[in-house]
Design a protein around this motif. Structure first.
Motif, PDB file in Angstrom:
ATOM      1  N   LEU A 202      20.533   5.432   4.013  1.00  0.00           N
ATOM      2  CA  LEU A 202      19.746   6.415   4.759  1.00  0.00           C
ATOM      3  C   LEU A 202      20.526   6.927   5.971  1.00  0.00           C
ATOM      4  N   CYS A 203      21.269   6.034   6.622  1.00  0.00           N
ATOM      5  CA  CYS A 203      22.094   6.464   7.758  1.00  0.00           C
ATOM      6  C   CYS A 203      23.145   7.471   7.300  1.00  0.00           C
ATOM      7  N   LEU A 204      23.764   7.206   6.155  1.00  0.00           N
ATOM      8  CA  LEU A 204      24.759   8.131   5.630  1.00  0.00           C
ATOM      9  C   LEU A 204      24.124   9.458   5.216  1.00  0.00           C
ATOM     10  N   LYS A 205      22.973   9.381   4.591  1.00  0.00           N
ATOM     11  CA  LYS A 205      22.301  10.582   4.101  1.00  0.00           C
ATOM     12  C   LYS A 205      21.903  11.511   5.242  1.00  0.00           C
ATOM     13  N   TYR A 206      21.380  10.927   6.334  1.00  0.00           N
ATOM     14  CA  TYR A 206      20.854  11.735   7.434  1.00  0.00           C
ATOM     15  C   TYR A 206      21.793  11.776   8.648  1.00  0.00           C
ATOM     16  N   ASN A 207      22.981  11.199   8.489  1.00  0.00           N
ATOM     17  CA  ASN A 207      23.958  11.163   9.579  1.00  0.00           C
ATOM     18  C   ASN A 207      23.402  10.452  10.806  1.00  0.00           C
ATOM     19  N   TRP A 208      22.720   9.339  10.580  1.00  0.00           N
ATOM     20  CA  TRP A 208      22.200   8.518  11.670  1.00  0.00           C
ATOM     21  C   TRP A 208      23.244   7.497  12.095  1.00  0.00           C
ATOM     22  N   ASP A 209      23.174   7.107  13.345  1.00  0.00           N
ATOM     23  CA  ASP A 209      24.041   6.063  13.892  1.00  0.00           C
ATOM     24  C   ASP A 209      23.262   4.746  13.881  1.00  0.00           C
ATOM     25  N   PRO A 210      23.703   3.735  13.122  1.00  0.00           N
ATOM     26  CA  PRO A 210      22.973   2.454  13.073  1.00  0.00           C
ATOM     27  C   PRO A 210      22.825   1.792  14.435  1.00  0.00           C
ATOM     28  N   LEU A 211      23.714   2.126  15.370  1.00  0.00           N
ATOM     29  CA  LEU A 211      23.657   1.521  16.700  1.00  0.00           C
ATOM     30  C   LEU A 211      22.701   2.255  17.637  1.00  0.00           C
TER      31      LEU A 211
ATOM     32  N   TYR B 159      10.886 -13.390  10.510  1.00  0.00           N
ATOM     33  CA  TYR B 159      11.358 -13.571   9.122  1.00  0.00           C
ATOM     34  C   TYR B 159      12.856 -13.814   9.111  1.00  0.00           C
ATOM     35  N   PHE B 160      13.584 -13.017   9.889  1.00  0.00           N
ATOM     36  CA  PHE B 160      15.033 -13.203   9.973  1.00  0.00           C
ATOM     37  C   PHE B 160      15.368 -14.568  10.566  1.00  0.00           C
ATOM     38  N   GLN B 161      14.670 -14.938  11.636  1.00  0.00           N
ATOM     39  CA  GLN B 161      14.943 -16.216  12.297  1.00  0.00           C
ATOM     40  C   GLN B 161      14.718 -17.392  11.353  1.00  0.00           C
ATOM     41  N   HIS B 162      13.714 -17.285  10.499  1.00  0.00           N
ATOM     42  CA  HIS B 162      13.424 -18.346   9.526  1.00  0.00           C
ATOM     43  C   HIS B 162      14.631 -18.603   8.634  1.00  0.00           C
ATOM     44  N   HIS B 163      15.436 -17.585   8.426  1.00  0.00           N
ATOM     45  CA  HIS B 163      16.617 -17.712   7.565  1.00  0.00           C
ATOM     46  C   HIS B 163      17.916 -17.656   8.390  1.00  0.00           C
ATOM     47  N   ASP B 164      17.798 -18.018   9.672  1.00  0.00           N
ATOM     48  CA  ASP B 164      18.968 -18.073  10.564  1.00  0.00           C
ATOM     49  C   ASP B 164      19.699 -16.745  10.670  1.00  0.00           C
ATOM     50  N   LYS B 165      18.933 -15.675  10.682  1.00  0.00           N
ATOM     51  CA  LYS B 165      19.484 -14.339  10.867  1.00  0.00           C
ATOM     52  C   LYS B 165      18.831 -13.689  12.085  1.00  0.00           C
ATOM     53  N   THR B 166      19.501 -12.673  12.631  1.00  0.00           N
ATOM     54  CA  THR B 166      18.959 -11.932  13.761  1.00  0.00           C
ATOM     55  C   THR B 166      18.955 -10.439  13.456  1.00  0.00           C
ATOM     56  N   TRP B 167      18.240  -9.692  14.281  1.00  0.00           N
ATOM     57  CA  TRP B 167      18.260  -8.238  14.140  1.00  0.00           C
ATOM     58  C   TRP B 167      19.673  -7.705  14.343  1.00  0.00           C
ATOM     59  N   GLU B 168      20.399  -8.314  15.273  1.00  0.00           N
ATOM     60  CA  GLU B 168      21.776  -7.900  15.528  1.00  0.00           C
ATOM     61  C   GLU B 168      22.653  -8.120  14.298  1.00  0.00           C
ATOM     62  N   ASP B 169      22.404  -9.208  13.563  1.00  0.00           N
ATOM     63  CA  ASP B 169      23.129  -9.440  12.310  1.00  0.00           C
ATOM     64  C   ASP B 169      22.871  -8.313  11.320  1.00  0.00           C
ATOM     65  N   PHE B 170      21.620  -7.884  11.241  1.00  0.00           N
ATOM     66  CA  PHE B 170      21.249  -6.807  10.317  1.00  0.00           C
ATOM     67  C   PHE B 170      21.991  -5.523  10.677  1.00  0.00           C
ATOM     68  N   ILE B 171      21.969  -5.173  11.951  1.00  0.00           N
ATOM     69  CA  ILE B 171      22.650  -3.964  12.400  1.00  0.00           C
ATOM     70  C   ILE B 171      24.147  -4.054  12.130  1.00  0.00           C
ATOM     71  N   ASP B 172      24.732  -5.211  12.397  1.00  0.00           N
ATOM     72  CA  ASP B 172      26.171  -5.396  12.150  1.00  0.00           C
ATOM     73  C   ASP B 172      26.502  -5.158  10.681  1.00  0.00           C
ATOM     74  N   ASP B 173      25.686  -5.697   9.786  1.00  0.00           N
ATOM     75  CA  ASP B 173      25.948  -5.534   8.351  1.00  0.00           C
ATOM     76  C   ASP B 173      25.777  -4.075   7.917  1.00  0.00           C
ATOM     77  N   VAL B 174      24.782  -3.404   8.491  1.00  0.00           N
ATOM     78  CA  VAL B 174      24.596  -1.976   8.178  1.00  0.00           C
ATOM     79  C   VAL B 174      25.813  -1.178   8.641  1.00  0.00           C
ATOM     80  N   CYS B 175      26.299  -1.472   9.835  1.00  0.00           N
ATOM     81  CA  CYS B 175      27.471  -0.765  10.356  1.00  0.00           C
ATOM     82  C   CYS B 175      28.683  -0.958   9.448  1.00  0.00           C
ATOM     83  N   LYS B 176      28.865  -2.170   8.952  1.00  0.00           N
ATOM     84  CA  LYS B 176      29.999  -2.445   8.069  1.00  0.00           C
ATOM     85  C   LYS B 176      29.915  -1.612   6.790  1.00  0.00           C
ATOM     86  N   ILE B 177      28.711  -1.529   6.212  1.00  0.00           N
ATOM     87  CA  ILE B 177      28.532  -0.746   4.988  1.00  0.00           C
ATOM     88  C   ILE B 177      28.776   0.734   5.257  1.00  0.00           C
TER      89      ILE B 177
END
Length: 211
Positions: free
Chosen positions: A85-94, A120-138
């Motif tokens: 969606l970021c690529l489609k609409y030219n959004w910045d994940p950050l 939900y993320f914390q239950h699986h040892d993840k954070t919102w920042e982790d999500f954003i980082d992974d989106v940026c990488k993609i």
């Protein structure tokens, strides 16, 4: 980005729930460990996070699974969809005004009290920042991949069609025929095909298998 808070329910379960009766709520996308289902067109308002956010943002609901294996599959598909969606609409994940959580929306406008998907993320040892980082990488990898395609590969409608079919088989693109017909109608000088091919290659690298 939300989480469904209905443990074990799949995208198909959620779709059926919202189609079977009036619920007073809706979402654009549901993401589970096998597929992504779009319920509401992107140019229509879904009711998911209070009046202000509803009119500003698309909604992505991540299905809730307690076991790690299925959660990781949901995570990978959610990251892929957000990046697409970021690529489609030219959004910045950050940019928090373009990609954010229900928790942030609740704090920003106080029209709901939800804090998902943080817990939900914390239950699986993840954070919102982790999500954003992974989106940026993609997003970054997709842009590099698309740049290479533009440089090295001439236009071939078959490549775009093949990529659309692969994305459908990977469970991350619904209604492939609709996208294929649209692709066939565009000018051959258009680079829309590159987006599909690039995203398919990124999905392959991310380990999202063809089912």
């Amino acid at each position: 980005v939300h989480e469904t808070a209905t443990p074990g329910a799949t995208s198909a379960n959620e779709s059926a729930y919202f189609h079977n009766a009036y619920r007073g709520a809706s979402a654009h996308f549901f993401v589970d460990n096998n597929t992504i289902i779009q319920l509401i067109p992107e140019n229509e308002v879904a009711w998911h996070a209070g009046p202000t956010a509803n009119h500003k943002f698309l909604s992505v609901e991540l299905c809730h699974f307690d076991d790690t294996e299925r959660f990781i599959e949901v995570w990978e598909r959610g990251v892929w969809l957000a990046a697409a969606l970021c690529l489609k609409y030219n959004w910045d994940p950050l940019n928090i005004n373009q990609l954010n959580s229900h928790a942030w929306v609740s704090e920003e406008w106080t029209e709901t009290d939800h804090t998902d998907p943080i817990g939900y993320f914390q239950h699986h040892d993840k954070t919102w920042e982790d999500f954003i980082d992974d989106v940026c990488k993609i997003v970054q990898e997709a842009k590099r991949s698309m740049a290479r395609l533009i440089e090295k590969e001439s236009w071939k409608i078959e490549k775009g069609i093949e990529a659309i079919k692969n994305l459908s088989l990977r469970g991350i693109l619904k209604d492939p025929e609709q996208h294929i017909e649209k692709l066939k109608e565009i000018d051959e000088k258009s680079l829309e095909w590159v987006l599909f091919v690039g995203l398919d290659r990124i999905a392959e690298k991310a380990g999202i298998k063809i089912l």
